[in-house]
Design an enzyme around this catalytic site. Sequence first.
Site, PDB file in Angstrom:
ATOM      1  N   ASN A   1       0.831  -1.216   0.000  1.00 15.62           N
ATOM      2  CA  ASN A   1       0.000   0.000   0.000  1.00 15.62           C
ATOM      3  C   ASN A   1       0.861   1.261   0.000  1.00 15.62           C
ATOM      4  O   ASN A   1       0.517   2.242  -0.660  1.00 15.62           O
ATOM      5  CB  ASN A   1      -0.974  -0.013   1.183  1.00 15.62           C
ATOM      6  CG  ASN A   1      -2.202  -0.860   0.876  1.00 15.62           C
ATOM      7  OD1 ASN A   1      -3.022  -0.477   0.043  1.00 15.62           O
ATOM      8  ND2 ASN A   1      -2.294  -2.020   1.506  1.00 15.62           N
TER       9      ASN A   1
ATOM     10  N   MET B   1       0.759  -2.868  12.167  1.00 19.01           N
ATOM     11  CA  MET B   1       0.017  -3.869  12.922  1.00 19.01           C
ATOM     12  C   MET B   1      -0.009  -3.600  14.425  1.00 19.01           C
ATOM     13  O   MET B   1       0.203  -4.517  15.230  1.00 19.01           O
ATOM     14  CB  MET B   1       0.577  -5.265  12.609  1.00 19.01           C
ATOM     15  CG  MET B   1       0.431  -5.638  11.146  1.00 19.01           C
ATOM     16  SD  MET B   1      -1.192  -5.183  10.454  1.00 19.01           S
ATOM     17  CE  MET B   1      -1.749  -6.741   9.869  1.00 19.01           C
TER      18      MET B   1
ATOM     19  N   HIS C   1      -8.241  -1.309   5.953  1.00 21.31           N
ATOM     20  CA  HIS C   1      -8.576  -2.599   6.569  1.00 21.31           C
ATOM     21  C   HIS C   1      -9.145  -3.528   5.496  1.00 21.31           C
ATOM     22  O   HIS C   1     -10.031  -3.124   4.733  1.00 21.31           O
ATOM     23  CB  HIS C   1      -9.587  -2.403   7.700  1.00 21.31           C
ATOM     24  CG  HIS C   1      -9.885  -3.674   8.410  1.00 21.31           C
ATOM     25  ND1 HIS C   1      -8.998  -4.259   9.291  1.00 21.31           N
ATOM     26  CD2 HIS C   1     -10.942  -4.515   8.336  1.00 21.31           C
ATOM     27  CE1 HIS C   1      -9.510  -5.389   9.737  1.00 21.31           C
ATOM     28  NE2 HIS C   1     -10.688  -5.575   9.167  1.00 21.31           N
TER      29      HIS C   1
HETATM   30  C1  GAR Z   1      -3.175  -4.981   3.850  1.00 24.82           C
HETATM   31  O1  GAR Z   1      -3.990  -6.006   3.325  1.00 24.82           O
HETATM   32  C2  GAR Z   1      -3.932  -4.137   4.849  1.00 24.82           C
HETATM   33  O2  GAR Z   1      -5.271  -3.951   4.502  1.00 24.82           O
HETATM   34  C3  GAR Z   1      -3.812  -5.001   6.087  1.00 24.82           C
HETATM   35  O3  GAR Z   1      -2.499  -5.479   6.059  1.00 24.82           O
HETATM   36  C4  GAR Z   1      -2.060  -5.581   4.720  1.00 24.82           C
HETATM   37  C5  GAR Z   1      -0.764  -4.807   4.582  1.00 24.82           C
HETATM   38  O4  GAR Z   1      -0.217  -5.016   3.308  1.00 24.82           O
HETATM   39  N1  GAR Z   1      -4.072  -4.244   7.265  1.00 24.82           N
HETATM   40  C6  GAR Z   1      -4.660  -4.773   8.329  1.00 24.82           C
HETATM   41  O5  GAR Z   1      -5.014  -5.938   8.395  1.00 24.82           O
HETATM   42  C7  GAR Z   1      -4.866  -3.802   9.481  1.00 24.82           C
HETATM   43  N2  GAR Z   1      -5.736  -4.363  10.454  1.00 24.82           N
HETATM   44  P1  GAR Z   1       0.947  -4.104   2.763  1.00 24.82           P
HETATM   45  O6  GAR Z   1       2.014  -4.065   3.857  1.00 24.82           O
HETATM   46  O7  GAR Z   1       1.417  -4.814   1.537  1.00 24.82           O
HETATM   47  O8  GAR Z   1       0.376  -2.732   2.490  1.00 24.82           O
END
Ligand code: GAR
Length: 205
Positions: free
Chosen positions: A16, A92, A111
């Site tokens: 992201n 996290m 999320h």
């Molecule tokens: C993503 O899917 C985000 O939505 C999730 O962690 C992943 C991070 O991916 N977030 C959560 O679950 C928060 N509760 P990334 O590090 O590749 O962006």
Amino acid sequence: MNRTVLGILVSGRGSNLQAILDAILAERLKAKIGVVISDNPDAPALKRVAGFDITTTVIERRKFADKRSFEKAIAAELQLHHVELVLLAGFMRILGGEFISQFPGRIMNIHPALLPAFPGLDAQAQAVKYGVKVSGCTIHFVDEGVDTGPIILQEAVPVLDGDDEHALAERILHVEHKLYPRAVGLFCEGRLRIEGRKVIISEKR
Ligand code: GAR
């Protein structure tokens, strides 16, 4: 138009973060990344901004006596870089009230579920286990609850027969990468207004 200064908090992969960076580089987003902060020194996310003249800082929870001083250090780093909007991008950890009150209406989270369904950890696995036919992704402002803040944008994806959490996560991620830059863009254009639990999106001027 002035570029909104972003502070991005990460813990892991950083896809992201990459989507936000790509949108900025493509001039789809009038923003600037002031600092990337990771609580994990090994986060692959940190490598994504290497070579872009973007400050990265590692702030590890274990180096602090308590959660409060850890979060104080993060807030100080964000202030140091004049951050206007804080983005949690796969960060996290749950942030405390004292931290949140320093950035009122200026912290966003992504999320991987259609909140209020499946808050907390492993949202995609929760959705598969529950047997829902539709899940998706939510961008919301952060309040003191876990994934409870006012919702900015949501988009649905189907849950297909035979999906495991990985297949569903992949389908949701594709949408996440479009939705997060879009929500940040709305903020940068001054088009988001929080009214109680609702986020009102005004028309483009
Ligand atoms: C993503 O899917 C985000 O939505 C999730 O962690 C992943 C991070 O991916 N977030 C959560 O679950 C928060 N509760 P990334 O590090 O590749 O962006």
